[in-house]
Design a protein around this motif. Structure first.
Motif, PDB file in Angstrom:
ATOM      1  N   TYR A 171      53.437   4.952  -4.043  1.00  0.00           N
ATOM      2  CA  TYR A 171      52.607   6.208  -4.360  1.00  0.00           C
ATOM      3  C   TYR A 171      51.094   6.107  -4.253  1.00  0.00           C
ATOM      4  N   THR A 172      50.346   7.254  -4.159  1.00  0.00           N
ATOM      5  CA  THR A 172      48.923   7.232  -4.182  1.00  0.00           C
ATOM      6  C   THR A 172      48.614   7.447  -5.953  1.00  0.00           C
ATOM      7  N   GLU A 173      47.272   7.521  -6.270  1.00  0.00           N
ATOM      8  CA  GLU A 173      47.273   7.875  -7.695  1.00  0.00           C
ATOM      9  C   GLU A 173      47.393   9.377  -7.896  1.00  0.00           C
ATOM     10  N   SER A 174      47.529  10.213  -6.814  1.00  0.00           N
ATOM     11  CA  SER A 174      47.786  11.623  -6.965  1.00  0.00           C
ATOM     12  C   SER A 174      49.316  11.909  -6.779  1.00  0.00           C
ATOM     13  N   GLY A 175      50.001  10.926  -6.873  1.00  0.00           N
ATOM     14  CA  GLY A 175      51.486  11.269  -6.572  1.00  0.00           C
ATOM     15  C   GLY A 175      52.049  11.439  -5.386  1.00  0.00           C
ATOM     16  N   VAL A 176      51.373  11.102  -4.128  1.00  0.00           N
ATOM     17  CA  VAL A 176      51.846  11.376  -3.060  1.00  0.00           C
ATOM     18  C   VAL A 176      52.441  10.106  -2.445  1.00  0.00           C
ATOM     19  N   LEU A 177      53.758  10.341  -1.849  1.00  0.00           N
ATOM     20  CA  LEU A 177      54.605   9.091  -1.455  1.00  0.00           C
ATOM     21  C   LEU A 177      54.208   8.713  -0.387  1.00  0.00           C
ATOM     22  N   LEU A 178      53.956   7.326  -0.156  1.00  0.00           N
ATOM     23  CA  LEU A 178      53.424   6.751   1.099  1.00  0.00           C
ATOM     24  C   LEU A 178      54.650   6.094   1.823  1.00  0.00           C
ATOM     25  N   LEU A 179      55.612   5.333   1.157  1.00  0.00           N
ATOM     26  CA  LEU A 179      56.505   4.624   1.615  1.00  0.00           C
ATOM     27  C   LEU A 179      57.784   4.568   0.812  1.00  0.00           C
ATOM     28  N   ALA A 180      58.952   4.600   1.322  1.00  0.00           N
ATOM     29  CA  ALA A 180      60.187   4.434   0.435  1.00  0.00           C
ATOM     30  C   ALA A 180      61.024   3.783   1.365  1.00  0.00           C
ATOM     31  N   GLN A 181      61.825   2.522   0.613  1.00  0.00           N
ATOM     32  CA  GLN A 181      62.684   1.455   1.337  1.00  0.00           C
ATOM     33  C   GLN A 181      63.760   0.996   0.481  1.00  0.00           C
ATOM     34  N   LEU A 182      65.127   1.199   0.883  1.00  0.00           N
ATOM     35  CA  LEU A 182      66.271   0.740   0.340  1.00  0.00           C
ATOM     36  C   LEU A 182      66.457  -0.695   0.730  1.00  0.00           C
ATOM     37  N   LEU A 183      65.988  -1.842   0.088  1.00  0.00           N
ATOM     38  CA  LEU A 183      66.185  -3.226   0.327  1.00  0.00           C
ATOM     39  C   LEU A 183      67.596  -3.964  -0.181  1.00  0.00           C
ATOM     40  N   ASN A 184      67.915  -3.062  -1.190  1.00  0.00           N
ATOM     41  CA  ASN A 184      69.287  -3.493  -1.838  1.00  0.00           C
ATOM     42  C   ASN A 184      69.941  -2.326  -2.413  1.00  0.00           C
ATOM     43  N   GLU A 185      71.268  -2.358  -2.439  1.00  0.00           N
ATOM     44  CA  GLU A 185      72.098  -1.143  -3.115  1.00  0.00           C
ATOM     45  C   GLU A 185      72.073  -1.452  -4.355  1.00  0.00           C
ATOM     46  N   ASP A 186      71.647  -2.414  -5.019  1.00  0.00           N
ATOM     47  CA  ASP A 186      71.680  -2.652  -6.397  1.00  0.00           C
ATOM     48  C   ASP A 186      70.628  -2.115  -7.133  1.00  0.00           C
ATOM     49  N   PRO A 187      70.668  -1.895  -8.535  1.00  0.00           N
ATOM     50  CA  PRO A 187      69.564  -1.346  -9.109  1.00  0.00           C
ATOM     51  C   PRO A 187      68.415  -2.201  -9.260  1.00  0.00           C
ATOM     52  N   VAL A 188      67.248  -1.900  -9.065  1.00  0.00           N
ATOM     53  CA  VAL A 188      66.002  -2.795  -9.245  1.00  0.00           C
ATOM     54  C   VAL A 188      65.559  -3.043 -10.658  1.00  0.00           C
ATOM     55  N   LEU A 189      65.563  -4.452 -11.023  1.00  0.00           N
ATOM     56  CA  LEU A 189      65.587  -4.812 -12.475  1.00  0.00           C
ATOM     57  C   LEU A 189      64.090  -5.169 -12.585  1.00  0.00           C
ATOM     58  N   GLN A 190      63.234  -5.618 -11.732  1.00  0.00           N
ATOM     59  CA  GLN A 190      62.081  -6.014 -12.273  1.00  0.00           C
ATOM     60  C   GLN A 190      61.068  -6.094 -11.018  1.00  0.00           C
ATOM     61  N   LEU A 191      59.957  -5.522 -11.026  1.00  0.00           N
ATOM     62  CA  LEU A 191      58.822  -5.700  -9.891  1.00  0.00           C
ATOM     63  C   LEU A 191      57.703  -6.624 -10.638  1.00  0.00           C
ATOM     64  N   LYS A 192      57.318  -7.575  -9.758  1.00  0.00           N
ATOM     65  CA  LYS A 192      56.206  -8.504 -10.155  1.00  0.00           C
ATOM     66  C   LYS A 192      55.225  -8.638  -8.882  1.00  0.00           C
ATOM     67  N   CYS A 193      54.190  -8.919  -9.437  1.00  0.00           N
ATOM     68  CA  CYS A 193      53.204  -8.988  -8.138  1.00  0.00           C
ATOM     69  C   CYS A 193      52.472 -10.386  -8.504  1.00  0.00           C
ATOM     70  N   ARG A 194      51.863 -10.809  -7.424  1.00  0.00           N
ATOM     71  CA  ARG A 194      50.972 -12.294  -7.300  1.00  0.00           C
ATOM     72  C   ARG A 194      49.835 -11.937  -6.328  1.00  0.00           C
ATOM     73  N   THR A 195      48.866 -11.855  -6.831  1.00  0.00           N
ATOM     74  CA  THR A 195      47.433 -11.619  -5.980  1.00  0.00           C
ATOM     75  C   THR A 195      46.817 -13.188  -5.610  1.00  0.00           C
ATOM     76  N   TYR A 196      45.732 -13.091  -4.881  1.00  0.00           N
ATOM     77  CA  TYR A 196      44.960 -14.259  -4.464  1.00  0.00           C
ATOM     78  C   TYR A 196      44.229 -14.813  -5.744  1.00  0.00           C
ATOM     79  N   GLU A 197      44.189 -16.098  -5.812  1.00  0.00           N
ATOM     80  CA  GLU A 197      43.367 -16.977  -6.877  1.00  0.00           C
ATOM     81  C   GLU A 197      42.669 -18.075  -5.921  1.00  0.00           C
TER      82      GLU A 197
END
Length: 1274
Positions: A123-149
């Protein structure tokens, strides 16, 4: 940074709490929510189940008067799409800007939300949906991100950016570069779609990898360590363990991605995945990945894992209340803390400051020199909610270096990433202001960050040496910095003016007594400059404190002469200002009474001396107003000597241009006070005259045929000002002073040529005077327009949309000049939309303007506002202001132009919120009010192409797919509006096309309008007006629009009457279907000739259904005593039976069939009086009479057989056998209303006999029937 915790809780949880709930229990609400804060501190997301709130940071003034960062609600709503799904994890990822001017800075923030349904949505900061994808049919447990260092050492592997998603038995990783590009593309597509009205956004593909984690019982959290390359020894050791001593190895060690999971059996699992080809976003099976090794502990269950910034350590919490420190590289537990149940952990990485190391004499570290890179220390932060304590520990084996009591209901946030989209080049420039770790306290409503000095990593638990050395270094740095003690004193707010002057004078005297070689010339000049400013402050303060005897307030005649206005022009100006002041009373900016009081500290900060001149530093507008108020406000109020003040400022070294700028800023910003003080205008005239007489104010080479920069400066300020009354008054004063100076110069010239001649009646012409006249006309127009925009209708009971509540921006001449030819009409259209009144108001005002006859207005309907008949008092004010605006703008506000802009404004606002069907209806109303068919045609065609056709296409295919009027959920999903709103939308589509057809016919009979512009506004620049675009539209293809109109009417009928078993496209053949939704100006192949009988049968059934539903609706409304327009205000008194007959003609169905069905339905519902009227419209009355005979028989059968009274049975026995048999065959249940009087039925039978010929087969039956009816009635 504060935020309102209780407000968010109510929006997110929406839980009904019992009155007995304790305060501590209520404070646990944050523990039940999913929480994420952007590393740049600008966005926070709090979610609970299906709902979420997006909070944006804003600078606001606290209760104590200090500016501080606060979080305010930017968007709130429901995020769930699938039934029963809830939010399980959230991330706020700032994305780097791609602009050259802001390389490395965050551009916008993407909110990534994981759901229990398996969906991941962006989503954007204003709540607009940009993209939605079903990658697996089980519940999502955790999201984590790694950026460049940037790698700290040459041997460290450079890590790629990625987003990792944990499922109960799988990990999905999305490449950061691919994600960054896709999100930017989606955001751009959404922006373009919003601008064009197209909602079909095609998301670009994403590169991802999906691993199925095996040999593990449960997984609850994970850490993606990144790509690692084994050393040759580790490579051979691993190959031997897996394949034995005969195992072959590659020459170069393979690159592997390492993942660490926590859960049970094993408590901690280590996975190593070789690099494989990426897939695209389809639901594909996971690649199996077995656990390499783990830390087995059958009784221990892991809860959370947090990876350190250097990717070498990880902190793990478990259900035993332990915090375990892992060495990720070796897979070992190297430290354990006890007594931390339900703990939350995070990391802080501190970099050594090399400047501190330069002054250090003794350093026990072998790397303690300035040439070595900065050292890095890592600290583990543990929050123990059960004890309400936050601890900071030095790793790996260091002591606890800090502890804080913070409360038991907080949340510790450690994102572990920064800004996505950076690389080794862009990350080296601007250093982003990101936090590492923070604590959210719902009780105090605050967000707190933790900072740890580097020296804590060098000390043990009981040594204070490192801390002391750190303080000594900072003290040395402060002492070595070149600071001016005098500057510190002058910035103090507690030292009085006299003391500041004495201190500065004493220091200056001491410096002058020193030898020339020893004197610091910079300090000496600094003292002289500050002393000059202090003296000036003292003089101005003294002048402001001296009250002068006020002269008599100037009369109206005096002011008129001063401004060089005729009496009638001056009274007109007064009237305009009074109206403006009245309408502007609630929106005017208010200033405090102490604005003219300026402290010495601020005075010195605002000004600077350069040689003999005094300049004003670059300041904000409010600071300029404050300084100008200090100099001139007392003078403008007539409470201080204007001559003395101007002389003092000129002697101090101010240039007249600076003084003029300060004076105008003050005058234009304090409009409300100026309008309350009429004598301030004469004071401004005096002040401006004195400033104009200063040296270098007006160039000596200036003559009447050139433009003076002095007056151009003043005109520019008036043009840019949004305070129109103050700008108009200052322009009149400027024009008057200019004319006064021009007269003086001209008089000197002519006195040398013509001696003794009468020059008083002469008027000197100049280029500046002409520019002033033009500006006066523009400012007067702008003032009248602004007065109109401030007027409003009281809306006590009328429902107001949030879009109509948005405030209108203030006007200025500059804005109108840059708004294009349609800017003025567009501004008024926004005001009309905000008020929401009927288009007839605009016509009424125009009618009054043309005829100057107010009596005719009484004949207009009183209820011309939206369901608000009691606001006629406000109507008169609105009409007067509109009439005045029409007089000022006869071209820009020509009634057709205004209706066109109002039409477009309403449809634009409707497109923002399609639920507001009244906006689209009102847009059509304005469209119908346009008189010129060329304009009406163009606007209608633009509306169709821009806003209507795509939604109509979606609605058509949805209704054809379900074969009936779709339910609310389907309408919202496919068309973007509710079922009620879609019904109104389809009706408006039909009206729009009908208006377009009528305009196309009428355009042949009239000329296209010529668009003119008022003389004062000929120099406008900007976008092309809506009317100009409308006139450029091509002519429509009439048969194609008529074809599309039929479809719209069919769709509207299906939705309006909730018809079932109707597929709208089945009413047309292949040619007809292909012609829909094409460009209305193009030539399409349309149906011609005879139609397929099956299609004709379907069409006839549909039309009969429509007629039956229309009659049923009419009957139900009469029963409820409610009018059709009250139930459906968008119906506009639509006659459905007549419309069905018109459709029959186009659909090649016999009109008589539809008319006869309508008559039969009316009689079936017992509405015989309407049936008699409709009977006359039928051509084949014989066939209709035979049909009505059956209906009369059904009525009589009910009266005789269904009721079964004694009299009825006796009468039935006396009837002829043929009639008895016929009545027994009748089915009264086919009638919709059987409670019809016998006398009414008798009239029906008489009418049947009138139209049945004697040789008709049922004529004798009809005679017997009328005898039976007469017998019953008697």
């Amino acid at each position: 940074m504060p935020f309102c915790a209780s407000c968010f809780f109510m929006q997110i949880c929406a839980l009904e709490e019992e009155e007995s709930t304790s305060k501590n229990q209520r404070n646990y609400w944050l523990q039940d929510c999913v929480l994420s804060l952007s590393p740049t501190n600008d966005l926070m997301v709090i979610a609970n189940e299906q709902k979420a709130v997006f909070l944006v940071s804003k600078w606001k003034q606290s209760d104590k008067g200090k500016e501080e960062m606060q979080y305010a609600v930017g968007w709130s709503g429901c995020l769930s799409v699938e039934e029963g799904e809830c939010v399980s994890s959230v991330l706020c990822i700032p994305l780097a800007s791609q602009k050259r001017s802001s390389t490395g800075r965050p551009d916008w923030t993407c909110i990534v939300v994981g759901f229990t349904s398996g969906y991941v949505r962006f989503y954007t900061e204003s709540g607009v949906l940009l993209l939605a994808q079903l990658l697996n049919e089980d519940p999502v447990l955790q999201l984590k991100c790694r950026t460049y260092e940037i790698p700290r050492h040459p041997g460290v592997t450079e890590q790629n950016e990625e987003l990792s998603i944990l499922y109960p038995a799988a990990i999905v990783t999305i490449d950061g570069f691919s994600l960054f590009q896709s999100l930017r593309a989606c955001r751009n597509q959404v922006a373009r779609a919003a601008a064009s009205g197209n909602e079909n956004v095609q998301p670009p593909p994403l590169a991802y990898k999906k691993w199925g984690l095996q040999d593990v019982d449960t997984i609850v959290d994970h850490a993606s360590v990144g790509i690692m390359t084994l050393s040759p020894f580790d490579q051979m050791k691993t190959a031997s363990n897996i394949g034995g001593y005969n195992a072959a190895i590659k020459n170069s060690p393979p690159a592997m991605s390492q993942y660490v999971t926590v859960g049970s059996n094993p408590f901690t699992g280590f996975f190593f995945a070789l690099e494989v080809c990426t897939s695209w976003l389809t639901l594909e099976p996971a690649t199996p990945l077995a656990v390499r090794f783990g830390i087995p502990d059958s009784r221990r269950h892991g809860e959370k894992i947090c990876l350190s910034p250097c990717n070498t350590l990880a902190a793990v919490t478990d259900d035993f209340g332990r915090v375990i420190l892992l060495d990720v590289t070796r897979g070992l537990a190297i430290r354990m803390w006890k007594g931390y149940r339900d703990a939350e952990v995070g990391w802080i990485q501190t970099v050594e400051d090399l400047h501190e190391r330069e002054t250090e004499k003794i350093d026990y570290s072998p790397f303690g020199n300035a040439q070595c890179p900065s050292r890095v220390a890592q600290f583990l932060v543990i929050y123990a909610p059960r004890r309400g304590i936050l601890e900071v520990w030095s790793t790996q084996q260091g002591p606890r270096v800090g502890a804080f009591n913070v409360g038991k209901h907080c949340r510790l946030l450690y994102p572990g990433y920064k800004i996505m989209g950076l690389n080794n080049v862009t990350s080296q420039g601007w250093q982003p202001q990101t936090y590492q770790i923070c604590l959210v306290d719902p009780v105090s409503g605050s967000v707190k960050t933790v900072h740890v000095p580097f020296h804590f990593a060098l000390s043990d638990k009981k040594s204070e040496r490192a801390k002391d050395m750190h303080l000594v270094k900072k003290l040395n740095a402060l002492l070595k910095a070149k600071t001016s003690d005098l500057g510190s004193i002058l910035t103090s707010e507690r030292v009085p003016l006299s003391s500041l002057t004495n201190i500065t004078q004493t220091l200056m005297d001491n410096l002058e007594k020193q030898e020339l070689e020893c004197v610091d010339e910079g300090l000496l000049q600094f003292c002289a400059n500050k002393l000059k400013l202090l003296h000036l402050y003292e003089i101005v303060s003294k002048l402001n404190s001296q009250s002068i005897q006020e002269d008599t307030t100037p009369s109206d005649n005096d002011l008129a002469k001063l401004l060089r206005l005729e009496e009638k022009d001056f009274h007109r100006l007064q009237t305009l200002l009074e109206k403006y002041k009245k309408e502007n009373a609630q929106t005017a900016v208010q200033f405090a009474d102490e604005d003219d009081v300026l402290s010495v500290k601020m005075f010195l900060e605002y000004l600077e001396c350069e040689k003999d001149a005094i300049n004003v530093k670059n300041m904000e507008d409010n600071e300029c107003v404050t300084l100008g108020s200090f100099f001139f406000w007392k003078c403008l109020c007539g409470e201080s000597s204007t001559e003395e003040m101007c002389h003092a400022l000129e002697s101090a070294g101010f240039s007249p241009q600076i003084l003029l700028s300060l004076l105008l800023n003050l005058w234009l910003s304090r409009e409300k006070d100026i309008l309350e003080k009429p004598d301030s205008t004469s004071c401004l005239h005096t002040m401006l005259s004195l400033l104009s007489k200063m040296k270098v104010a007006i160039d000596e080479s200036w003559d009447t045929q050139s433009v003076s920069p002095w007056w151009q400066q003043m005109r520019t300020a008036c043009i840019q000002s949004e305070n129109n009354a103050a700008a108009l008054l200052s322009a009149y004063v400027g024009h008057s002073v200019t004319a006064q100076i021009i007269d003086s110069v001209t008089e000197k010239k002519f006195s040398q040529i013509v001696v003794g001649s009468d020059t008083e009646s002469w008027e000197a012409l100049s280029l500046d005077a002409e520019y002033w006249k033009l500006l006066l006309k523009q400012l007067e127009d702008c003032l009248i327009l602004q007065t109109l925009l401030h007027s409003k209708v009281s809306k006590k009971t009328m429902r107001v949309s949030s879009l109509q509540s948005e405030p209108l921006g203030r006007l200025s001449v500059k804005k109108l000049l840059e708004g294009g030819k349609g800017g003025i009409a567009d501004t008024v259209a926004k005001w009309v939309f905000k008020q929401g009144f009927n288009p007839l108001v605009l016509n009424l005002a125009q009618h009054r303007n043309n005829t100057d006859n107010t009596e005719e207005s009484e004949e207009m309907p009183t209820n011309i506002f939206l369901e608000e008949p009691e606001i006629d008092e406000d109507l008169e004010t609105i009409l007067e202001l509109l009439q005045l605006a029409y007089q000022q703008f006869p071209c820009s506000l020509e009634v057709d132009v205004l209706h066109a802009h109002c039409c477009w404004e309403y449809v634009v606002q409707w497109n923002k919120d399609p639920e507001e069907a009244c906006f689209l209806i009102r847009s059509i109303d304005h469209l119908r009010c346009i008189i010129n068919a060329h304009v009406q045609h163009g606007i209608a065609l633009m509306m169709w192409n821009t806003f209507i056709v795509k939604r109509l296409s979606s609605a058509t295919y949805l209704m054809d797919k379900v074969g009936k009027a779709p339910k609310d959920r389907l309408c919202r999903r496919d068309v973007g509006m509710s079922d009620t709103a879609m019904t109104a939308f389809l009706g408006c589509c039909s009206d729009l096309l009908q208006t377009l057809l009528e305009a196309d016919v009428s355009s042949d009979e009239m000329q296209a309008p010529v668009l003119d512009t008022e003389d004062a506004w000929m120099s406008v620049e900007g976008p092309v007006s809506i009317v100009e675009l409308a006139l450029e539209q091509k002519r429509i293809h009439y048969p194609l629009v008529e074809h599309q109109f039929v479809l719209c009417t069919v769709l509207y009928a299906i939705m309006r009457f909730s018809l079932k078993s109707v597929k709208p496209l089945s009413l047309f053949d292949s040619k007809g279907k292909n012609a829909f939704f094409k460009d209305l100006t193009s030539i399409q192949l349309l149906p011609s000739g005879d139609m397929d009988p099956n299609v004709l049968s379907i069409r006839q059934q549909f039309l009969l259904k429509v007629v039956s539903a229309a009659v049923q609706m009419l009957c139900s409304q009469k029963a409820k005593e409610a009018s059709e327009e009250e139930l459906f205000p968008f119906e506009k008194a639509r006659n459905w039976p007549t419309l069905a007959v018109d459709l029959a003609q186009y659909l090649q169905i016999s009109e008589d069939v539809v008319k006869m069905h309508y008559v039969c339905e009316l009689y079936s519902y017992g509405m015989d009086h309407l049936g008699e009227e409709a009977f006359l419209q039928v051509s084949d009355k014989e066939v209709l009479a035979s049909q009505l005979l059956i209906l009369a028989g059904q009525r009589l059968a009910f009266a005789l057989l269904q009721i079964q009274t004694k009299e009825g049975m006796e009468l039935f026995a006396r009837l002829p056998p043929t009639l008895c048999t016929w009545l027994k065959a009748m089915d009264p249940q086919e009638l919709q209303n059987v409670q019809v009087p016998i006398a009414t039925t008798a009239k029906l039978v008489n009418r049947v006999i009138e139209h049945l010929p004697e040789n008709h087969g049922q004529y004798s039956l009809a005679l017997n029937l009328i005898e039976a009816v007469e017998a019953i009635s008697s």
